[in-house]
Design a protein around this motif. Structure first.
Motif, PDB file in Angstrom:
ATOM      1  N   CYS A 100       0.848  -1.190   0.000  1.00  0.00           N
ATOM      2  CA  CYS A 100       0.000   0.000   0.000  1.00  0.00           C
ATOM      3  C   CYS A 100       0.881   1.237   0.000  1.00  0.00           C
ATOM      4  O   CYS A 100       1.947   1.240   0.616  1.00  0.00           O
ATOM      5  CB  CYS A 100      -0.877  -0.010   1.255  1.00  0.00           C
ATOM      6  SG  CYS A 100      -2.068   1.330   1.335  1.00  0.00           S
ATOM      7  N   LEU A 101       0.442   2.258  -0.714  1.00  0.00           N
ATOM      8  CA  LEU A 101       1.114   3.554  -0.657  1.00  0.00           C
ATOM      9  C   LEU A 101       0.078   4.632  -0.896  1.00  0.00           C
ATOM     10  O   LEU A 101      -0.988   4.382  -1.446  1.00  0.00           O
ATOM     11  CB  LEU A 101       2.273   3.641  -1.649  1.00  0.00           C
ATOM     12  CG  LEU A 101       1.999   3.463  -3.135  1.00  0.00           C
ATOM     13  CD1 LEU A 101       1.597   4.774  -3.784  1.00  0.00           C
ATOM     14  CD2 LEU A 101       3.268   2.951  -3.807  1.00  0.00           C
ATOM     15  N   ALA A 102       0.390   5.832  -0.440  1.00  0.00           N
ATOM     16  CA  ALA A 102      -0.502   6.968  -0.627  1.00  0.00           C
ATOM     17  C   ALA A 102       0.210   8.004  -1.473  1.00  0.00           C
ATOM     18  O   ALA A 102       1.425   8.208  -1.353  1.00  0.00           O
ATOM     19  CB  ALA A 102      -0.903   7.563   0.715  1.00  0.00           C
ATOM     20  N   HIS A 103      -0.557   8.641  -2.349  1.00  0.00           N
ATOM     21  CA  HIS A 103      -0.022   9.699  -3.196  1.00  0.00           C
ATOM     22  C   HIS A 103      -1.176  10.647  -3.508  1.00  0.00           C
ATOM     23  O   HIS A 103      -2.206  10.229  -4.051  1.00  0.00           O
ATOM     24  CB  HIS A 103       0.571   9.112  -4.472  1.00  0.00           C
ATOM     25  CG  HIS A 103       1.207  10.129  -5.361  1.00  0.00           C
ATOM     26  ND1 HIS A 103       2.388  10.760  -5.038  1.00  0.00           N
ATOM     27  CD2 HIS A 103       0.822  10.637  -6.551  1.00  0.00           C
ATOM     28  CE1 HIS A 103       2.707  11.603  -6.005  1.00  0.00           C
ATOM     29  NE2 HIS A 103       1.767  11.547  -6.937  1.00  0.00           N
ATOM     30  N   VAL A 166       5.857   5.149  -6.031  1.00  0.00           N
ATOM     31  CA  VAL A 166       5.482   6.207  -6.972  1.00  0.00           C
ATOM     32  C   VAL A 166       6.732   6.645  -7.718  1.00  0.00           C
ATOM     33  O   VAL A 166       7.800   6.831  -7.130  1.00  0.00           O
ATOM     34  CB  VAL A 166       4.855   7.417  -6.236  1.00  0.00           C
ATOM     35  CG1 VAL A 166       4.616   8.575  -7.202  1.00  0.00           C
ATOM     36  CG2 VAL A 166       3.556   7.012  -5.567  1.00  0.00           C
ATOM     37  N   GLU A 167       6.573   6.801  -9.024  1.00  0.00           N
ATOM     38  CA  GLU A 167       7.654   7.279  -9.884  1.00  0.00           C
ATOM     39  C   GLU A 167       7.044   8.245 -10.891  1.00  0.00           C
ATOM     40  O   GLU A 167       6.426   7.819 -11.873  1.00  0.00           O
ATOM     41  CB  GLU A 167       8.305   6.088 -10.589  1.00  0.00           C
ATOM     42  CG  GLU A 167       9.520   6.436 -11.402  1.00  0.00           C
ATOM     43  CD  GLU A 167      10.166   5.190 -11.994  1.00  0.00           C
ATOM     44  OE1 GLU A 167       9.930   4.928 -13.187  1.00  0.00           O
ATOM     45  OE2 GLU A 167      10.879   4.488 -11.259  1.00  0.00           O
ATOM     46  N   GLY A 168       7.178   9.537 -10.624  1.00  0.00           N
ATOM     47  CA  GLY A 168       6.556  10.544 -11.495  1.00  0.00           C
ATOM     48  C   GLY A 168       5.045  10.447 -11.418  1.00  0.00           C
ATOM     49  O   GLY A 168       4.460  10.498 -10.340  1.00  0.00           O
ATOM     50  N   ASP A 193       0.067   3.674 -14.869  1.00  0.00           N
ATOM     51  CA  ASP A 193      -0.323   5.080 -14.750  1.00  0.00           C
ATOM     52  C   ASP A 193      -1.230   5.308 -13.551  1.00  0.00           C
ATOM     53  O   ASP A 193      -2.081   4.476 -13.241  1.00  0.00           O
ATOM     54  CB  ASP A 193      -1.048   5.556 -16.020  1.00  0.00           C
ATOM     55  CG  ASP A 193      -0.110   5.657 -17.212  1.00  0.00           C
ATOM     56  OD1 ASP A 193       1.111   5.807 -16.997  1.00  0.00           O
ATOM     57  OD2 ASP A 193      -0.607   5.586 -18.340  1.00  0.00           O
ATOM     58  N   LEU A 194      -1.023   6.451 -12.899  1.00  0.00           N
ATOM     59  CA  LEU A 194      -1.866   6.829 -11.770  1.00  0.00           C
ATOM     60  C   LEU A 194      -3.221   7.236 -12.283  1.00  0.00           C
ATOM     61  O   LEU A 194      -4.209   7.143 -11.706  1.00  0.00           O
ATOM     62  CB  LEU A 194      -1.249   7.979 -10.975  1.00  0.00           C
ATOM     63  CG  LEU A 194       0.110   7.701 -10.331  1.00  0.00           C
ATOM     64  CD1 LEU A 194       0.641   8.957  -9.653  1.00  0.00           C
ATOM     65  CD2 LEU A 194      -0.013   6.602  -9.299  1.00  0.00           C
TER      66      LEU A 194
END
Length: 194
Positions: A100-103, A166-168, A193-194
């Motif tokens: 899990c990650l947040a952005h 996250v990368e860009g 892609d986000l």
């Protein structure tokens, strides 16, 4: 269905939520949160701001298959803000949320789903699920595709943090895969892609 802030309480009787209560991809009723927390196998907890995202899996009553879960807490109190059982195709055997990650305003969860209970014929399919960080609303899910590798390959990721980041404007997913017609295990790294 939106979930309001709830606290886990040890006083609630131990019972697994019914399939009616936790249809694939629905938010979890507040009355079911304590039971789920008690039985959930937690894979990872990631802090973002004053909150934490926790991912894992809940085995059925017989321990035969797992359903993937994610929930967000207020980090200082461990109070559950929302919880969701993550959807996956009904024809698949089981699944687990492993990273899990947040952005920005979203939480991203890595979902690993098994197609079969038999190891010899099983494939693991990897997807990235995007959820609204405040409400847990499912925004979308995307299968992780590897250039030049078809659906006849099993994919998986280890538990380290650097395999999902996250990368860009994308999320980098790095892991391993094995084609069904080969014994060789290959590394992959791709973006979604986000």
């Amino acid at each position: 269905m939106a979930i309001t802030t709830v606290s886990a309480s040890p006083d609630v009787p131990n019972s697994h939520p019914s399939e009616r209560d936790i249809e694939r991809g629905r938010a979890i009723e507040t009355r079911d949160v304590p039971s789920i927390l008690k039985h959930l196998t937690k894979y990872r907890s990631t802090t973002f701001g004053k909150r934490a995202c926790v991912v894992g899996a809940l085995a059925d009553e017989d321990g035969l298959y797992q359903s993937p879960y994610v929930y967000v807490t207020t980090a200082s109190t461990d109070r559950v803000d929302w919880m969701r059982r993550l959807p996956y195709p009904a024809e698949f055997y089981q699944g687990r949320a492993t990273h899990c990650l947040a952005h920005g305003d979203y939480v991203y969860v890595l979902l690993q789903v098994d197609t079969d209970s038999h190891q010899a014929t099983n494939q693991t399919i990897v997807s990235v699920v995007k959820l609204d960080a405040r409400s847990g609303r499912l925004v979308r899910a995307r299968e992780v595709e590897i250039d030049g590798v078809g659906r006849g390959a099993s994919r998986w990721l280890n538990r380290s943090e650097d395999v999902f980041q996250v990368e860009g404007n994308s999320i980098r997913v790095s892991g391993r895969y094995r084609s069904m017609d080969s014994d060789e295990i290959e590394a992959f790294s791709t973006t979604v892609d986000l």
